[in-house]
Scaffold this motif. Structure first.
Motif, mmCIF file in Angstrom:
data_model
loop_
_atom_site.group_PDB
_atom_site.id
_atom_site.type_symbol
_atom_site.label_atom_id
_atom_site.label_comp_id
_atom_site.label_asym_id
_atom_site.label_seq_id
_atom_site.Cartn_x
_atom_site.Cartn_y
_atom_site.Cartn_z
ATOM 1 N N GLN A 1 0.808 -1.214 0.000
ATOM 2 C CA GLN A 1 0.000 0.000 0.000
ATOM 3 C C GLN A 1 0.847 1.272 0.000
ATOM 4 O OE1 GLN A 1 -3.264 -0.564 -0.376
ATOM 5 N NE2 GLN A 1 -2.684 -2.730 -0.300
ATOM 6 N N ILE A 2 2.160 1.127 -0.086
ATOM 7 C CA ILE A 2 3.058 2.280 -0.034
ATOM 8 C C ILE A 2 3.498 2.622 -1.450
ATOM 9 C CG2 ILE A 2 5.226 3.176 0.882
ATOM 10 C CD1 ILE A 2 4.816 1.347 3.301
ATOM 11 N N GLU B 1 7.318 3.239 10.021
ATOM 12 C CA GLU B 1 6.184 3.005 9.128
ATOM 13 C C GLU B 1 5.553 4.322 8.686
ATOM 14 O OE1 GLU B 1 1.884 0.642 8.930
ATOM 15 O OE2 GLU B 1 3.144 0.489 10.738
ATOM 16 N N ARG C 1 5.252 5.798 4.651
ATOM 17 C CA ARG C 1 3.988 6.130 3.977
ATOM 18 C C ARG C 1 4.014 7.513 3.322
ATOM 19 N NH1 ARG C 1 0.640 2.185 4.482
ATOM 20 N NH2 ARG C 1 0.760 0.735 6.255
ATOM 21 N N THR C 2 4.937 8.355 3.725
ATOM 22 C CA THR C 2 5.028 9.687 3.111
ATOM 23 C C THR C 2 6.226 9.818 2.184
ATOM 24 O OG1 THR C 2 6.234 10.527 5.057
ATOM 25 C CG2 THR C 2 3.832 10.795 5.029
#
Length: 464
Positions: free
Chosen positions: A290-291, A321, A325-326
């Motif tokens: 999902q990244i 984590e 994600r950014t």
């Protein structure tokens, strides 16, 4: 700038006047050295003289009597295939030869550190593929977590142009084999080895010399923590040499594709999930699928390396984590340029060798592949049987026709230029497909570097 220590009053010669050479000259002068410089290029010498640097012709027998050391830029051969004549002259006279990396490691720590609450640390990243992404990812995670940090070396800022350390700061540097092979000082707190595949073999006298250059970061540096990719035999050998047994958690083994059992500390990714284990217990698990900034198994390996390095300097799993994600990714490395009419356009111009291209080809399905340039030894032969995701190849540059002969039954077209490749792929692509630039070749036939090649691709995609 980091002033070089231990050179006050000495005459130091700098060979090579590119970015790192000029920065090195300035840092030496700040440390009190008399700096003399030389470059084989006439224009570089003129520019250096215009900047006030003192030129000294080191190609002859004269001019060496007062020189205490020669500092050379990484692109200049110092051993194989044969030393540059200036370096050969220094070796003949017994004058120490070093580079900016060696100067950095001997100069980074200062007496001011005694007043810091938390000692600054250095994370050094090397390997064949993924080291730039890994370096940038580590830096991004540290920054996201609020840790003071800087990034430099083979990516971004030259090491001697970094700022002096702050209290508790972490400096993340990327190191090439050219840099690790010659540096006389290598003392990282955390050393990272991503992977190994054949590259720069002429500069290292073969694969053994190439691996030995990478290995120096660990064997010479004595890091407190070693993060080592074990998906190749060289990594397994290195991890074995650096540890006192499988339970030694000073070595963090990483892998993309295999589960690592029975080790003191490991981080691995399988089927898109990253798992950290320590002393037989699972410490964390993250779904990497999902990244968006870390697509494909090769980026999952980079994620494992970055995760381990960040854990090695005390970050918590939730902090790492959140940083993942950014993370937007790096230009020219599996960079999604845009999506248009259901087609994804990806710039992986940094895939300058077959192994990097293989990783990109495995990261996507239904690929319209733009490949070619100045091919390396063997061309695409090592990709045989591994191009099942390719719908069609569009071949550019010097090696286009050689690559065409090696593709066999895979649909392909020799189009010569980037403009024609993008136009043809765009015209033929269908929704759900990916137009991927992963050249598997150097750029120097048509572009000055892989960045300019990637920029050309991006510009043409953005005009579609």
């Amino acid at each position: 700038m980091i002033p070089v220590q231990g050179v006050n009053g000495q005459t130091i010669a700098v060979l090579g006047l590119g970015r790192s050479g000029r920065a090195t000259a300035a840092a030496l002068a700040a440390g009190g050295a008399r700096v003399v410089v030389w470059d084989d290029g006439h224009d570089a010498r003129l520019n250096a003289e215009a900047e006030g640097l003192e030129l000294r012709d080191l190609t002859g027998a004269a001019g060496w009597d007062d020189i205490a050391a020669l500092i050379t830029s990484p692109g200049i051969p110092h051993l194989y295939p044969h030393p540059n004549p200036v370096i050969a002259a220094a070796l003949q006279r017994g004058i120490p030869v070093d580079n900016d990396i060696g100067l950095f490691f001997r100069s980074f720590a200062t007496p001011e550190w005694q007043d810091f609450d938390v000692t600054p640390r250095v994370i050094a990243v090397t390997g064949s593929n993924g080291k730039s992404t890994t370096t940038a990812l580590i830096h991004h995670v540290l920054d996201s977590a609020g840790r003071p940090c800087q990034m430099g070396g083979n990516i971004g800022t030259g090491v001697l142009s970094l700022d002096p350390a702050q209290d508790g700061e972490v400096v993340v540097i990327e190191l090439s084999s050219y840099q690790t092979e010659l540096a006389r000082a290598l003392t990282p707190d955390v050393a990272v080895f991503t992977n190994l595949s054949p590259d720069h073999l002429d500069r290292h006298g073969g694969p053994g010399g190439y691996f030995a250059a990478k290995r120096r970061l660990f064997s010479e540096g004595g890091p407190d923590r070693c993060v080592i990719g074990v998906d190749e035999v060289e990594g397994r050998f290195l991890a074995n040499q650096m540890g006192q047994g499988p339970g030694d958690d000073r070595v963090i083994r990483i892998s993309s594709g295999q589960k690592l059992d029975g080790f003191g500390w490991s981080v691995f990714a399988r089927k898109g999930f990253l798992t950290e284990t320590r002393k037989g217990r699972q410490m964390a698990s993250v779904d990497l699928r999902q990244i968006a900034g870390l697509p494909g198994a090769h980026n999952h390996q980079n994620a494992c390396a970055a995760w381990a390095a960040c854990r090695g300097v005390g970050l918590a799993p939730r902090q790492i984590e959140a940083g993942f994600r950014t993370f937007a990714g790096l230009p020219h490395r599996s960079q999604t340029v845009r999506e248009l009419n259901g087609v994804r356009y990806v710039n992986d111009s940094k895939a300058t060798n077959v192994d990097a291209a293989r990783q990109a080809l495995q990261a996507f399905t239904r690929i319209r592949w733009i490949a070619g340039g100045l091919g390396k030894e063997g061309g695409l032969t090592d990709l045989a049987g591994q191009m099942g995701n390719v719908v069609k190849a569009y071949l550019i540059g010097h090696s286009a026709r050689e690559f065409a002969l090696q593709l066999g039954a895979i649909p392909h077209e020799v189009v010569e230029t980037m403009a024609e490749a993008v136009a043809r792929a765009h015209a033929e692509a269908e929704p759900g497909e990916t137009v991927l630039l992963a050249p598997a070749a150097a750029s120097f036939d048509q572009y000055p570097d892989f960045e300019k090649r990637g920029d050309d691709f991006v510009a043409r995609v953005n005009t579609l």
